[in-house]
Design a protein around this motif. Structure first.
Motif, PDB file in Angstrom:
ATOM      1  N   ARG A 272      -6.351   6.505  -7.374  1.00  0.00           N
ATOM      2  CA  ARG A 272      -6.069   5.109  -7.072  1.00  0.00           C
ATOM      3  C   ARG A 272      -7.109   4.539  -6.128  1.00  0.00           C
TER       4      ARG A 272
ATOM      5  N   ASN B 202      -6.920   1.719  -3.443  1.00  0.00           N
ATOM      6  CA  ASN B 202      -6.017   0.810  -2.749  1.00  0.00           C
ATOM      7  C   ASN B 202      -6.666  -0.521  -2.384  1.00  0.00           C
TER       8      ASN B 202
ATOM      9  N   SER C 133       0.799  -1.211   0.000  1.00  0.00           N
ATOM     10  CA  SER C 133       0.000   0.000   0.000  1.00  0.00           C
ATOM     11  C   SER C 133       0.840   1.273   0.000  1.00  0.00           C
TER      12      SER C 133
ATOM     13  N   ILE D 265      -6.460  -2.267  -5.610  1.00  0.00           N
ATOM     14  CA  ILE D 265      -5.120  -2.073  -6.151  1.00  0.00           C
ATOM     15  C   ILE D 265      -5.219  -1.718  -7.637  1.00  0.00           C
TER      16      ILE D 265
ATOM     17  N   SER E 145       1.056   6.959  -1.939  1.00  0.00           N
ATOM     18  CA  SER E 145       0.132   6.175  -1.128  1.00  0.00           C
ATOM     19  C   SER E 145      -0.814   7.076  -0.344  1.00  0.00           C
TER      20      SER E 145
END
Length: 121
Positions: free
Chosen positions: A71, A73, A30, A76, A53
């Motif tokens: 993004r 997470n 991550s 992913i 991140s």
């Protein structure tokens, strides 16, 4: 190792919009940063946008204000929302997993197959 699969490219008219997606799998954490690159025929692969991140973003001057990187997470995945596209945006777009130090993105060694974006009327 890291596997990346880009999708969402295609033919779009100048001024139009397109959303690119990249599915990431493999040895990724991550805390990794992610990015989008592009490469046009006869040109070097160039960094388009990156995201840390923590969600901090950086954009190439040529796309700033028009493109947005994001993004997810949990899944992913990394996305590139392309708005107000121009013919000079035509290229193969690649995503990448890497690191950021002092505001500079350093790419990882793995690349996907890329997705072609063609901006033409």
């Amino acid at each position: 190792q890291v596997q990346l699969v880009e999708s969402g490219g295609g033919l779009v008219e100048p001024g139009g919009s397109l959303r690119l997606s990249c599915a990431v799998s493999g040895t990724i954490f991550s805390w990794h940063a992610m990015a989008w690159y592009r490469q046009a025929p006869g040109k070097q692969r160039e960094l388009v946008a990156s995201i840390t991140s923590g969600g901090s973003t950086n954009y190439a001057a040529s796309v700033k204000g028009r493109f947005t990187i994001s993004r997810d997470n949990g899944k992913i995945m990394v996305y590139l929302q392309m708005n107000s596209v121009k013919p000079e945006d035509t290229a193969v777009y690649y995503c990448n997993v890497g690191t950021v130090y002092s505001g500079t993105y350093y790419p990882g060694a793995y690349w996907g197959q890329g997705t072609q974006v063609t901006v033409s009327s």
